[in-house]
Scaffold this active site. Sequence first.
Site, PDB file in Angstrom:
ATOM      1  N   GLU A 152     -61.068 -59.026 -10.118  1.00 57.03           N
ATOM      2  CA  GLU A 152     -61.345 -59.381  -8.736  1.00 57.03           C
ATOM      3  C   GLU A 152     -62.436 -60.459  -8.667  1.00 57.03           C
ATOM      4  O   GLU A 152     -62.860 -60.998  -9.686  1.00 57.03           O
ATOM      5  CB  GLU A 152     -61.750 -58.130  -7.946  1.00 57.03           C
ATOM      6  CG  GLU A 152     -60.614 -57.562  -7.083  1.00 57.03           C
ATOM      7  CD  GLU A 152     -60.167 -58.534  -5.993  1.00 57.03           C
ATOM      8  OE1 GLU A 152     -60.972 -59.390  -5.586  1.00 57.03           O
ATOM      9  OE2 GLU A 152     -59.002 -58.435  -5.560  1.00 57.03           O
TER      10      GLU A 152
ATOM     11  N   ARG B 229     -57.561 -53.943   6.406  1.00 51.73           N
ATOM     12  CA  ARG B 229     -58.412 -54.442   5.350  1.00 51.73           C
ATOM     13  C   ARG B 229     -59.820 -53.827   5.313  1.00 51.73           C
ATOM     14  O   ARG B 229     -60.590 -54.127   4.413  1.00 51.73           O
ATOM     15  CB  ARG B 229     -58.513 -55.965   5.459  1.00 51.73           C
ATOM     16  CG  ARG B 229     -57.154 -56.642   5.424  1.00 51.73           C
ATOM     17  CD  ARG B 229     -57.235 -58.159   5.512  1.00 51.73           C
ATOM     18  NE  ARG B 229     -57.902 -58.722   4.369  1.00 51.73           N
ATOM     19  CZ  ARG B 229     -59.144 -59.211   4.391  1.00 51.73           C
ATOM     20  NH1 ARG B 229     -59.835 -59.212   5.508  1.00 51.73           N
ATOM     21  NH2 ARG B 229     -59.686 -59.692   3.290  1.00 51.73           N
TER      22      ARG B 229
ATOM     23  N   GLU C 139     -51.375 -55.071   6.993  1.00 54.48           N
ATOM     24  CA  GLU C 139     -52.390 -54.787   5.974  1.00 54.48           C
ATOM     25  C   GLU C 139     -53.724 -54.542   6.670  1.00 54.48           C
ATOM     26  O   GLU C 139     -54.327 -55.467   7.215  1.00 54.48           O
ATOM     27  CB  GLU C 139     -52.521 -55.954   4.994  1.00 54.48           C
ATOM     28  CG  GLU C 139     -53.591 -55.760   3.941  1.00 54.48           C
ATOM     29  CD  GLU C 139     -53.874 -57.029   3.134  1.00 54.48           C
ATOM     30  OE1 GLU C 139     -54.577 -56.928   2.113  1.00 54.48           O
ATOM     31  OE2 GLU C 139     -53.393 -58.109   3.535  1.00 54.48           O
TER      32      GLU C 139
ATOM     33  N   HIS D  85     -57.558 -52.015   0.668  1.00 49.51           N
ATOM     34  CA  HIS D  85     -56.627 -52.458   1.699  1.00 49.51           C
ATOM     35  C   HIS D  85     -55.410 -51.533   1.709  1.00 49.51           C
ATOM     36  O   HIS D  85     -54.938 -51.111   0.645  1.00 49.51           O
ATOM     37  CB  HIS D  85     -56.166 -53.889   1.442  1.00 49.51           C
ATOM     38  CG  HIS D  85     -57.294 -54.879   1.414  1.00 49.51           C
ATOM     39  ND1 HIS D  85     -57.117 -56.202   1.086  1.00 49.51           N
ATOM     40  CD2 HIS D  85     -58.617 -54.739   1.679  1.00 49.51           C
ATOM     41  CE1 HIS D  85     -58.274 -56.841   1.148  1.00 49.51           C
ATOM     42  NE2 HIS D  85     -59.201 -55.971   1.506  1.00 49.51           N
TER      43      HIS D  85
ATOM     44  N   ARG E 253     -57.705 -64.340   6.442  1.00 48.91           N
ATOM     45  CA  ARG E 253     -58.143 -63.041   5.969  1.00 48.91           C
ATOM     46  C   ARG E 253     -59.466 -62.593   6.564  1.00 48.91           C
ATOM     47  O   ARG E 253     -60.046 -61.639   6.074  1.00 48.91           O
ATOM     48  CB  ARG E 253     -58.240 -63.064   4.428  1.00 48.91           C
ATOM     49  CG  ARG E 253     -56.893 -62.999   3.730  1.00 48.91           C
ATOM     50  CD  ARG E 253     -57.058 -63.175   2.229  1.00 48.91           C
ATOM     51  NE  ARG E 253     -55.937 -62.645   1.477  1.00 48.91           N
ATOM     52  CZ  ARG E 253     -54.770 -63.256   1.310  1.00 48.91           C
ATOM     53  NH1 ARG E 253     -54.566 -64.432   1.885  1.00 48.91           N
ATOM     54  NH2 ARG E 253     -53.811 -62.695   0.604  1.00 48.91           N
TER      55      ARG E 253
ATOM     56  N   ASP F 274     -62.494 -19.360  -4.104  1.00 49.33           N
ATOM     57  CA  ASP F 274     -63.574 -19.156  -3.136  1.00 49.33           C
ATOM     58  C   ASP F 274     -63.789 -20.433  -2.338  1.00 49.33           C
ATOM     59  O   ASP F 274     -64.432 -21.374  -2.803  1.00 49.33           O
ATOM     60  CB  ASP F 274     -64.854 -18.757  -3.884  1.00 49.33           C
ATOM     61  CG  ASP F 274     -66.039 -18.555  -2.946  1.00 49.33           C
ATOM     62  OD1 ASP F 274     -65.829 -18.595  -1.719  1.00 49.33           O
ATOM     63  OD2 ASP F 274     -67.163 -18.364  -3.436  1.00 49.33           O
TER      64      ASP F 274
ATOM     65  N   GLU G  36     -54.509 -50.733  -2.182  1.00 48.18           N
ATOM     66  CA  GLU G  36     -55.060 -51.676  -3.163  1.00 48.18           C
ATOM     67  C   GLU G  36     -56.520 -51.310  -3.462  1.00 48.18           C
ATOM     68  O   GLU G  36     -57.446 -51.979  -3.015  1.00 48.18           O
ATOM     69  CB  GLU G  36     -54.974 -53.106  -2.630  1.00 48.18           C
ATOM     70  CG  GLU G  36     -53.551 -53.605  -2.423  1.00 48.18           C
ATOM     71  CD  GLU G  36     -53.508 -55.019  -1.859  1.00 48.18           C
ATOM     72  OE1 GLU G  36     -52.431 -55.633  -1.888  1.00 48.18           O
ATOM     73  OE2 GLU G  36     -54.559 -55.515  -1.373  1.00 48.18           O
TER      74      GLU G  36
ATOM     75  N   GLU H 154     -58.926 -54.802  -9.848  1.00 49.04           N
ATOM     76  CA  GLU H 154     -57.958 -54.235  -8.903  1.00 49.04           C
ATOM     77  C   GLU H 154     -56.658 -53.955  -9.641  1.00 49.04           C
ATOM     78  O   GLU H 154     -56.205 -54.765 -10.461  1.00 49.04           O
ATOM     79  CB  GLU H 154     -57.695 -55.191  -7.733  1.00 49.04           C
ATOM     80  CG  GLU H 154     -56.670 -54.660  -6.728  1.00 49.04           C
ATOM     81  CD  GLU H 154     -56.425 -55.644  -5.584  1.00 49.04           C
ATOM     82  OE1 GLU H 154     -55.244 -55.868  -5.250  1.00 49.04           O
ATOM     83  OE2 GLU H 154     -57.409 -56.193  -5.046  1.00 49.04           O
TER      84      GLU H 154
ATOM     85  N   GLU I  32     -60.034 -51.120  -5.275  1.00 52.13           N
ATOM     86  CA  GLU I  32     -60.829 -51.937  -6.193  1.00 52.13           C
ATOM     87  C   GLU I  32     -61.961 -51.091  -6.774  1.00 52.13           C
ATOM     88  O   GLU I  32     -62.381 -50.104  -6.177  1.00 52.13           O
ATOM     89  CB  GLU I  32     -61.411 -53.148  -5.453  1.00 52.13           C
ATOM     90  CG  GLU I  32     -60.342 -54.078  -4.900  1.00 52.13           C
ATOM     91  CD  GLU I  32     -60.891 -55.128  -3.951  1.00 52.13           C
ATOM     92  OE1 GLU I  32     -60.194 -56.125  -3.702  1.00 52.13           O
ATOM     93  OE2 GLU I  32     -62.015 -54.932  -3.420  1.00 52.13           O
TER      94      GLU I  32
END
Length: 445
Positions: free
Chosen positions: A190, A336, A334, A246, A317, A54, A133, A197, A135
Amino acid sequence: MKRAYSKEQILNIAHEENVRYIRLQFTDLFGTIKNIEIPISQLPKALDNKMMFDGSSIEGFVRIEESDMYLYPDLNTWMIYPWEAEKGKIAALICDVYTTEGKPFAGDPRGILKRALKDMEEMGFTAMNVGPEPEFFLFKTDEHGHPTMELNDNGGYFDLAPTDLGENCRREIVLTLEEMGFEIEASHHEVAPGQHEIDFKYADAVTAADQIQMFKLVVKNIARKHGLHATFMPKPLFGMNGSGMHCHQSLARGSENTFACEQDELGLSDTAKHYLAGVLKHARAFTAITNPTVNSYKRLVPGYEAPCYIAWSAKNRSPLVRVPASGGVSTRIELRNPDPAANPYLALAVMLAAGLDGIRNELPLVAPVNQNIYTMEDKVKEEWGIISLPSSLQEALDELVQDEIMTNALGDHALERFVEAKQIEWDMFRTQVHPWEREQYLTLY
């Protein structure tokens, strides 16, 4: 997880391994795993795509007058859970959702990702490879098994036991995932206390999204065994880093990584640069999908390693996109900003659509920003043309509905129901009176 199975092989394995129940799993529009559990006697029927459910009972799917739907198991996702049921084993198959007319359901997130991948294939690519990745936090539970706000450790980045009290739990998660066919590359504590992670090897987009969903299921089940509660909530605690997911990504053509170019200073091909330009162009719009909750925007603030600004770099970063140093076949970008509350199928679909738009229109890539954007003055950011990601779910939704590439990637059915539900979520938050307000204003005014 990626093996080729026939119906006959699955039936034989189920018999040999004493499988008693099978979970036919699928994902609703908001990333929640759903399942219909059937006894082994119904497995042949399920493998023939005759298992009905359903759809009106699933949030974001259809109205009650359109309720009947079918589950089409992907035979290559067959797996047996490493934990025992009371009288036999439990296996699982991840399913696509189809209508009674035998057509893919427009609101099935897995189907939406597959539709985006068809667009990619029409442009000459054979795979979108993704390395996620995710976390998560581990909180202690009370005597009733309910989560508390007490973290299970006070560890930090890469800490070991006894500081990292979640090490045994994390190790069992890794071993369980490996039993289920995951190739684990790393696991570690982490930055924040109680935060962890686990990274697994990249895979094609559909497999990667399937793995993210199975990963969440395993993490929560193993954490419960250790008297802990695992949460993928993006920002459970004020003043600490939030949890991201990420997404490393590249496009392949056969065995060729089309993002790689040995002659380029950063090892990036024109294809990679155009793809990255597309990601930057559509970032404000797809954030509603990659960061889909009110709480997501408590993470996207300066000072906690989460990106807030639309820029890219190979050397720091703080921007939205980083280009890792490894080149050749490992060349990738990557992204982020995504968080683990996102529906992985929808998130990968909009990322891919953004990148393909960049390739299709040969969008030029802006210069990298190789300094810490968090410490830049506003005037400098303006000179560089650096703009911010949305600061709230409402702002992100406004951006999403105005972006034709993103709305086309989702399709009308999914878009309308997603935006409607998220607008309700925002309005509930916006009109609620929060404890912080009472602490600040109750006696002041």
